[in-house]
Scaffold this motif. Structure first.
Motif, short mmCIF file in Angstrom:
data_model
loop_
_atom_site.label_atom_id
_atom_site.label_comp_id
_atom_site.label_asym_id
_atom_site.label_seq_id
_atom_site.Cartn_x
_atom_site.Cartn_y
_atom_site.Cartn_z
N ASP A 113 40.16 7.24 17.55
CA ASP A 113 40.33 6.26 16.47
C ASP A 113 41.66 6.50 15.73
O ASP A 113 41.91 5.88 14.69
N SER A 114 42.48 7.41 16.27
CA SER A 114 43.78 7.78 15.69
C SER A 114 43.65 8.46 14.33
O SER A 114 44.63 8.57 13.60
N MET A 115 42.45 8.91 13.99
CA MET A 115 42.23 9.55 12.68
C MET A 115 42.22 11.06 12.79
O MET A 115 41.73 11.63 13.76
N LEU A 116 42.76 11.68 11.73
CA LEU A 116 42.67 13.12 11.54
C LEU A 116 41.75 13.35 10.34
O LEU A 116 41.90 12.67 9.31
N HIS A 117 40.81 14.25 10.48
CA HIS A 117 39.93 14.57 9.35
C HIS A 117 39.84 16.08 9.19
O HIS A 117 39.75 16.81 10.19
N PHE B 238 48.83 7.16 16.89
CA PHE B 238 48.40 7.31 18.28
C PHE B 238 47.01 7.94 18.36
O PHE B 238 46.56 8.58 17.42
N ARG B 239 46.36 7.72 19.48
CA ARG B 239 45.07 8.38 19.74
C ARG B 239 45.33 9.87 19.94
O ARG B 239 46.21 10.26 20.70
N ILE B 240 44.53 10.68 19.29
CA ILE B 240 44.77 12.13 19.29
C ILE B 240 44.00 12.79 20.42
O ILE B 240 42.81 12.53 20.62
N SER B 241 44.69 13.64 21.17
CA SER B 241 44.01 14.34 22.26
C SER B 241 44.12 15.86 22.16
O SER B 241 43.47 16.59 22.90
N SER C 201 42.15 13.18 5.10
CA SER C 201 42.04 12.19 6.18
C SER C 201 43.37 11.48 6.30
O SER C 201 44.00 11.18 5.29
N SER C 202 43.78 11.21 7.53
CA SER C 202 45.02 10.46 7.71
C SER C 202 44.97 9.71 9.03
O SER C 202 44.44 10.21 10.02
N LYS C 203 45.54 8.52 9.02
CA LYS C 203 45.62 7.73 10.25
C LYS C 203 46.97 7.99 10.89
O LYS C 203 47.99 7.98 10.22
#
Length: 327
Positions: free
Chosen positions: A96-100, A117-120, A112-114
């Motif tokens: 969801d391209s989100m960091l939590h 890119f999709r994070i892998s 939280s931050s958008k």
């Protein structure tokens, strides 16, 4: 955990290959992408799991095999997750391209931050506990500072996707394994970076035409391994110029396009890896021979990790959403 207490004061004993299934934990409804033991030794009965079912879970994987908590902060698959060094927070990144950054006890998001890119892949810095690096479906890798909630540095690589990130000891340098754009050349598969200056140190580390879904550092020696889609693990020096060891190659397991993780045992004697056929392979690090295989799962086994304190306790997870604990 009463089981861990007796081991806390003593030195880690020799790792043995686990033989018996202790817990079978199945609460995820999608593939489990990542599992990690809590890094705080006193709380290392807790196991974190991140899944394609959009959730993170924390388990008591030593005493009871029960799920302690489920976190549903992501709206898509959770591809990468890591404990903070204090064991009170969980950093996660997803499709969801989100960091939590989630408080383990309350389940609330501290940060939280958008991203674009999709994070892998994401990793905390080994000495700066508020700094982490994240990468994904983007040519860029970014370093973040949790105190300011801002991007510290951007590392630009001509790639399509970052598959894994590995900090070298002390954190002055780190490696990224990438899905390189130009398939005709074999460079850029593993890139070494200077953390502070964001300069590329080397992209001529691995010359085979395989991508490397995961990287692992030896706990005592200055070497690391790369899991390759050529169905073998390659060994490299963790110091410049990061030369490959042509005498050692760990092969027998299958990768077949899965992001199969690999890891050294805490004493550094064994190298363990999952396999796309559901098995776990144990290699002697020094001889690169297979010591034993464990028929662990029916679906692809994507991770196998030794407990940091209890010798020979192993957690494994698979593409069907199962997590198993072995001893």
């Amino acid at each position: 955990s009463e089981l861990i207490k007796p081991y806390l004061g003593s030195k880690y004993k020799v790792t043995e290959v686990p033989k018996n299934l202790i817990f079978y934990m199945s609460k995820h409804s999608g593939p489990v992408n990542e599992i990690q033991w809590c890094p705080v030794r006193e709380q290392s009965h807790m196991l974190l799991s991140a899944s394609m079912d959009k959730t993170l879970k924390v388990w008591d994987a030593v005493d009871t095999g029960c799920c302690l908590k489920t976190y549903s902060c992501h709206s898509c698959a959770v591809r990468a997750a890591q404990w903070s060094s204090c064991g009170r927070r969980i950093l996660s990144g997803g499709f969801d391209s989100m960091l939590h950054l989630t408080d383990v006890e309350t389940g609330k998001q501290i940060f939280s931050s958008k991203t674009e890119f999709r994070i892998s892949a994401l990793k905390f810095h080994p000495t700066e506990s508020n700094v982490f690096i994240c990468g994904g479906f983007s040519p860029e890798v970014k370093a973040w500072d949790l105190r300011t909630s801002k991007v510290l540095r951007v590392y630009k690589a001509a790639v399509q996707q970052t598959l894994d990130i590995l900090f070298l000891p002390e954190g002055r340098e780190f490696l990224t394994s990438t899905d390189a754009v130009s398939r005709d050349s074999a460079d850029r598969t593993i890139v070494a970076w200077d953390f502070q200056s964001a300069a590329k140190i080397s992209n001529q580390i691995f010359h085979e035409r395989y991508t490397c879904p995961s990287l692992a550092l030896h706990p005592k020696e200055s070497v690391f391994v790369a899991q390759t889609n050529g169905n073998y693990m390659a060994l490299f020096s963790a110091q410049r110029p990061y030369r490959i060891n042509k005498k050692k190659r760990y092969e027998g397991h299958k990768v077949e396009g899965f992001a199969v993780g690999c890891e050294f045992s805490p004493d550094g004697t064994l190298l363990v890896t999952g396999s796309s056929d559901g098995k776990v392979f144990f290699y002697n690090y020094h001889t690169s021979r297979i010591i034993r295989t464990l028929s662990a799962h029916k679906e692809a086994c994507v991770s196998a990790i030794f407990h940091p304190v209890l010798p020979s306790l192993l957690a494994t997870c698979d593409w069907a959403g199962e997590i198993k604990i072995w001893q």
